[in-house]
Design an enzyme around this catalytic site. Structure first.
Site, PDB file in Angstrom:
ATOM      1  N   HIS A  43      -2.959   4.377   3.647  1.00 17.41           N
ATOM      2  CA  HIS A  43      -3.365   5.188   2.500  1.00 17.41           C
ATOM      3  C   HIS A  43      -3.211   4.379   1.216  1.00 17.41           C
ATOM      4  O   HIS A  43      -2.696   3.267   1.239  1.00 17.41           O
ATOM      5  CB  HIS A  43      -2.486   6.450   2.414  1.00 17.41           C
ATOM      6  N   HIS A 127      -4.846  -0.860  -3.280  1.00 16.67           N
ATOM      7  CA  HIS A 127      -4.662  -1.568  -2.014  1.00 16.67           C
ATOM      8  C   HIS A 127      -4.120  -0.588  -0.983  1.00 16.67           C
ATOM      9  O   HIS A 127      -3.457   0.378  -1.338  1.00 16.67           O
ATOM     10  CB  HIS A 127      -3.687  -2.744  -2.178  1.00 16.67           C
TER      11      HIS A 127
END
Length: 183
Positions: A43, A127
């Site tokens: 996630h 990221h």
């Protein structure tokens, strides 16, 4: 009843099965001594909240519900490392398209939660962590160079989640505390 503390964070989940399969393939190809993140747990952390009480989680959820955002598309491309490939502690999948929108969303989350005392410890860089390196940092320059331009695909972002994280010896177990949908 005692108020329980919990680890919590605000996230955008990766829900596209093809993207998750591509991430799994890359995890299998990069042969390093590190813990791969389970693909169902990959996630974007918009804001890590740390240990909070149930009462605070309810306040956080109410503040998050005031965020208005439109759905947007993100394109996953490339693999990198923090703090840098020669001394990696984390290996991640990056974003090519949609990073500005993701950064704006993270900023909105931080602005809404600042009144409750939450602040990011470093600027948000879009990221998704795919490996965590425990112990000594590794030089992964060679191993990830072939993945620098991999395109993992695109996904629509239409919700953010307040997540609970329970740490176990097998890895963290995440659950949703609140889901906020795009308007």
């Amino acid at each position: 009843m005692a108020d329980c503390n919990m680890r919590a964070f605000v996230a955008v989940e990766i829900t596209d099965g093809k993207i998750l399969d591509s991430i799994k393939n890359v995890q299998n190809e990069i042969k390093i001594e590190a813990k791969a993140v389970d693909t169902q747990n990959v996630h974007f952390t918009l804001l890590f909240l740390g240990e909070i009480t149930e009462e605070m989680a309810a306040k956080v959820a109410e503040r998050l519900k005031t965020i208005e955002f439109s759905p947007f598309v993100i394109n996953f491309e490339g693999v990198g490392a923090f703090p840098k490939p020669r001394f990696a502690r984390v290996i991640w999948v990056g974003i090519k398209e949609g990073s500005d929108e993701l950064i704006r969303l993270a900023k909105s989350v931080e602005e809404r939660l600042a009144v409750l005392g939450f602040k990011a410890d470093k600027p948000f860089k879009p990221h998704a962590t795919i490996f965590r390196i425990k112990g000594r940092a590794l030089d992964v320059t060679e191993r990830i160079s072939s993945c620098a331009k991999i395109n993992f695909g695109t996904q629509r972002v239409s919700e953010i989640k307040l997540k609970r994280s329970v740490l176990t010896p097998q890895g963290p177990i995440y659950s949703d505390l609140e889901v906020i949908h795009a308007k």
